[in-house]
Design a protein around this motif. Structure first.
Motif, PDB file in Angstrom:
ATOM      1  N   PRO A 126       0.874  -1.397   0.041  1.00 53.38           N
ATOM      2  CA  PRO A 126       0.079  -0.013  -0.117  1.00 53.38           C
ATOM      3  C   PRO A 126       0.928   1.143  -0.066  1.00 53.38           C
ATOM      4  N   LEU A 127       0.201   2.150  -0.666  1.00 53.61           N
ATOM      5  CA  LEU A 127       1.055   3.672  -0.753  1.00 53.61           C
ATOM      6  C   LEU A 127       0.267   4.766  -0.128  1.00 53.61           C
ATOM      7  N   ARG A 128       1.018   5.322   0.829  1.00 51.40           N
ATOM      8  CA  ARG A 128       0.248   6.568   1.548  1.00 51.40           C
ATOM      9  C   ARG A 128       0.836   7.654   1.406  1.00 51.40           C
ATOM     10  N   LEU A 129       0.015   8.647   1.130  1.00 53.74           N
ATOM     11  CA  LEU A 129       0.374  10.140   1.109  1.00 53.74           C
ATOM     12  C   LEU A 129      -0.342  11.162   2.387  1.00 53.74           C
ATOM     13  N   ASN A 130       0.600  11.836   2.826  1.00 54.33           N
ATOM     14  CA  ASN A 130       0.279  12.786   3.809  1.00 54.33           C
ATOM     15  C   ASN A 130       0.990  14.098   3.655  1.00 54.33           C
ATOM     16  N   ASN A 131       0.640  15.104   4.596  1.00 58.20           N
ATOM     17  CA  ASN A 131       1.457  16.117   4.436  1.00 58.20           C
ATOM     18  C   ASN A 131       2.845  16.198   4.795  1.00 58.20           C
ATOM     19  N   LYS A 132       3.259  15.041   5.217  1.00 53.07           N
ATOM     20  CA  LYS A 132       4.753  14.858   5.624  1.00 53.07           C
ATOM     21  C   LYS A 132       5.535  14.321   4.550  1.00 53.07           C
ATOM     22  N   GLY A 133       4.833  13.215   3.814  1.00 52.80           N
ATOM     23  CA  GLY A 133       5.466  12.510   2.545  1.00 52.80           C
ATOM     24  C   GLY A 133       4.713  11.518   2.054  1.00 52.80           C
ATOM     25  N   ILE A 134       5.541  10.672   1.583  1.00 56.19           N
ATOM     26  CA  ILE A 134       4.928   9.589   0.983  1.00 56.19           C
ATOM     27  C   ILE A 134       5.410   7.910   1.565  1.00 56.19           C
ATOM     28  N   ALA A 135       4.542   7.195   1.937  1.00 54.63           N
ATOM     29  CA  ALA A 135       4.966   5.856   2.749  1.00 54.63           C
ATOM     30  C   ALA A 135       4.661   4.789   1.844  1.00 54.63           C
ATOM     31  N   ILE A 136       5.516   3.856   1.707  1.00 50.27           N
ATOM     32  CA  ILE A 136       5.349   2.520   0.993  1.00 50.27           C
ATOM     33  C   ILE A 136       5.431   1.611   2.015  1.00 50.27           C
ATOM     34  N   LYS A 137       4.197   0.991   2.343  1.00 48.58           N
ATOM     35  CA  LYS A 137       4.172  -0.090   3.340  1.00 48.58           C
ATOM     36  C   LYS A 137       4.784  -1.367   2.913  1.00 48.58           C
ATOM     37  N   GLY A 138       5.624  -2.146   3.779  1.00 43.33           N
ATOM     38  CA  GLY A 138       5.985  -3.503   3.440  1.00 43.33           C
ATOM     39  C   GLY A 138       6.972  -3.821   4.349  1.00 43.33           C
ATOM     40  N   VAL A 139       7.107  -5.174   4.719  1.00 42.12           N
ATOM     41  CA  VAL A 139       8.046  -5.664   5.620  1.00 42.12           C
ATOM     42  C   VAL A 139       9.397  -5.511   5.504  1.00 42.12           C
ATOM     43  N   ARG A 140      10.346  -5.153   6.110  1.00 37.99           N
ATOM     44  CA  ARG A 140      11.856  -4.631   5.918  1.00 37.99           C
ATOM     45  C   ARG A 140      12.770  -5.388   6.774  1.00 37.99           C
ATOM     46  N   GLU A 141      13.915  -5.219   6.812  1.00 41.28           N
ATOM     47  CA  GLU A 141      14.677  -6.058   7.621  1.00 41.28           C
ATOM     48  C   GLU A 141      14.537  -5.768   9.144  1.00 41.28           C
ATOM     49  N   VAL A 142      14.518  -6.746   9.899  1.00 41.45           N
ATOM     50  CA  VAL A 142      14.491  -6.588  11.401  1.00 41.45           C
ATOM     51  C   VAL A 142      15.789  -6.450  12.019  1.00 41.45           C
ATOM     52  N   VAL A 143      16.103  -5.401  12.556  1.00 46.78           N
ATOM     53  CA  VAL A 143      17.315  -4.886  12.920  1.00 46.78           C
ATOM     54  C   VAL A 143      17.579  -4.952  14.479  1.00 46.78           C
ATOM     55  N   ASP A 144      18.710  -5.363  14.727  1.00 43.06           N
ATOM     56  CA  ASP A 144      19.107  -5.249  16.085  1.00 43.06           C
ATOM     57  C   ASP A 144      19.716  -4.044  16.525  1.00 43.06           C
ATOM     58  N   GLU A 145      18.810  -3.353  17.508  1.00 42.53           N
ATOM     59  CA  GLU A 145      19.141  -1.759  18.014  1.00 42.53           C
ATOM     60  C   GLU A 145      20.296  -1.806  18.674  1.00 42.53           C
ATOM     61  N   ALA A 146      20.961  -2.993  19.307  1.00 40.56           N
ATOM     62  CA  ALA A 146      22.237  -3.028  19.965  1.00 40.56           C
ATOM     63  C   ALA A 146      23.254  -2.433  18.906  1.00 40.56           C
ATOM     64  N   MET A 147      23.274  -2.545  17.876  1.00 39.05           N
ATOM     65  CA  MET A 147      24.456  -2.090  16.984  1.00 39.05           C
ATOM     66  C   MET A 147      24.288  -0.503  16.878  1.00 39.05           C
ATOM     67  N   MET A 148      23.516   0.142  17.187  1.00 37.72           N
ATOM     68  CA  MET A 148      23.275   1.564  17.209  1.00 37.72           C
ATOM     69  C   MET A 148      24.185   2.396  18.180  1.00 37.72           C
TER      70      MET A 148
END
Length: 413
Positions: free
Chosen positions: A181-203
């Motif tokens: 799904p594609l969403r538009l709002n006043n902030k921008g465009i969002a493209i929905k979809g599952v991405r890489e799950v990231v280990d935040e301990a690497m931040m």
């Protein structure tokens, strides 16, 4: 003599019947509203612009022509020329559509479009002069490069279009067809979809005064550093440190502060010793502080040799119970800092703190694990940074930041 007060003892006055009337009234209004929305959205069910596309299409961007979508696109993207070679803006292309429009992207990055309307013969003739051809099928017009074969993929029914929240979708073709799904709002465009799950301990933690220009999350076991990613780095992409980051997975940060551009590389150190870490840091410094030596061989040929002298780098090690700090300094006074804990090694050209600092955050998308300012990739096509999402790359120059989290990719104006 006053009359007798008569209070009935049987039967009670109730509001149950009135309550039922109120419920029935509001239910009727709600059902009527839903039916009105559904009846208005029925016009979007057929998706006629999804039926015809050039052979070899790898991705389609299907967008509904609603007042809100038109306003946002006209305001932020209206002057964009996204079809190479055509002097048509996105706003002008939208004006040719009635209810929807679809942009088709080929494997070579070419863009064509389909509108649910018949364009005039004058416009069709003008397109030929720019290397494009307009094919008209009943009330649908397909604009492609001259020579591209148009394929009829059959009727498309988009049931999700009945929802008032459906604004469009990105469809990726391959072994499996993926719809996002594609969403538009006043902030921008969002493209929905599952991405890489990231280990935040690497931040890594960074100074709160630093502005993050790039935050790249690299998954473990990456085969190679994409060229577009390598071009953003302040050190050569063939360094041992980056090779370890590709193997173990980690994070690359590029920041901006009063001293200029900074960088942080963070990844799992594994069983690395302090001596190996120091050697890793020296390898990085050697690659960015090369000297030139001129040579003349017996036949009179002159050439230049690039070399570095590890002896010119001093090493300072501060070891505590759970962490180790290493500072490397070359003869020019440049410093490389390293912080090592049991779970994380961070290499940076800035001060590194293990506490009391700020974890970087995207201003574009909450919980983003990867983001970058588009000014960092001016003139380049960073599909590798966008998980090969050609849809996001198509409009990139019109946005300030791109961000990715575990659920979506967002492009902020």
């Amino acid at each position: 003599m006053p009359g007798t007060l008569n209070i009935p003892l049987e039967g009670q006055i109730t509001t149950r019947r009135d309550y039922a009337r109120v419920v029935a009234l509001y239910s009727s209004l709600a059902i009527g509203l839903v039916l009105a929305v559904v009846l208005w959205r029925v016009q979007f069910l057929g998706a006629p612009t999804m039926r015809f596309q050039p052979e070899g299409t790898v991705m389609s961007i299907h967008l509904l022509i609603t007042p809100r979508n038109v306003r946002l696109i006209t305001e932020h993207l209206g002057e964009s020329q996204i079809v190479a070679g055509l002097p048509l803006t996105l706003g002008e292309i939208l004006a040719e559509s009635k209810n929807e429009i679809t942009f088709n992207i080929g494997a070579d990055g070419s863009v064509s479009y389909v509108v649910d309307g018949r364009i005039s013969s004058e416009v069709s003739e003008a397109l030929v002069g720019f290397g494009y051809f307009a094919s008209i099928y009943k009330e649908t017009t397909v604009v492609t490069r001259i020579g591209d074969e148009v394929v009829d993929t059959g009727n498309h029914i988009t049931l999700r279009a009945l929802s008032p929240f459906f604004q469009g979708e990105v469809v990726t073709y391959g072994e499996d067809t993926i719809r996002q799904p594609l969403r538009l709002n006043n902030k921008g465009i969002a493209i929905k979809g599952v991405r890489e799950v990231v280990d935040e301990a690497m931040m890594p933690m960074i100074s709160s005064d630093a502005k993050v220009l790039v935050n790249l999350t690299v998954p473990a076991s990456s085969l190679a550093m994409p060229s577009i990613l390598a071009s953003l780095l302040p050190i050569p992409a063939d360094s041992r440190a980056l090779a370890m980051l590709l193997t173990n997975g980690g994070t690359i940060l590029i920041t901006e502060d009063a001293a200029g551009q900074g960088f942080y590389f963070s990844f799992d150190p594994g069983d690395m010793t302090v001596e190996e870490a120091a050697s890793l840091g020296k390898d990085m410094m050697n690659r960015v502080s090369l000297s030139t030596l001129a040579w003349t061989i017996p036949d009179g040929t002159n050439y230049k040799e690039l070399f570095s002298n590890p002896a010119d780098i001093t090493t300072e090690i501060k070891a505590e119970e759970t962490f180790t700090f290493i500072t490397l300094t070359n003869k020019e006074g440049d410093r490389l800092r390293m912080a090592i804990t049991p779970n994380l090694i961070t290499i940076a050209n800035r001060e590194i703190s293990l506490d009391n600092e700020a974890e970087p955050e995207s201003s574009c998308l909450r919980n983003a694990h990867t983001w970058f300012a588009t000014t960092m990739i001016a003139g380049q096509t960073p599909t590798a940074l966008l998980n090969n999402n050609r849809a996001a790359a198509l409009f990139l120059e019109n946005f300030s930041e791109v961000a990715i989290n575990n659920n979506q990719t967002k492009l902020c104006w």
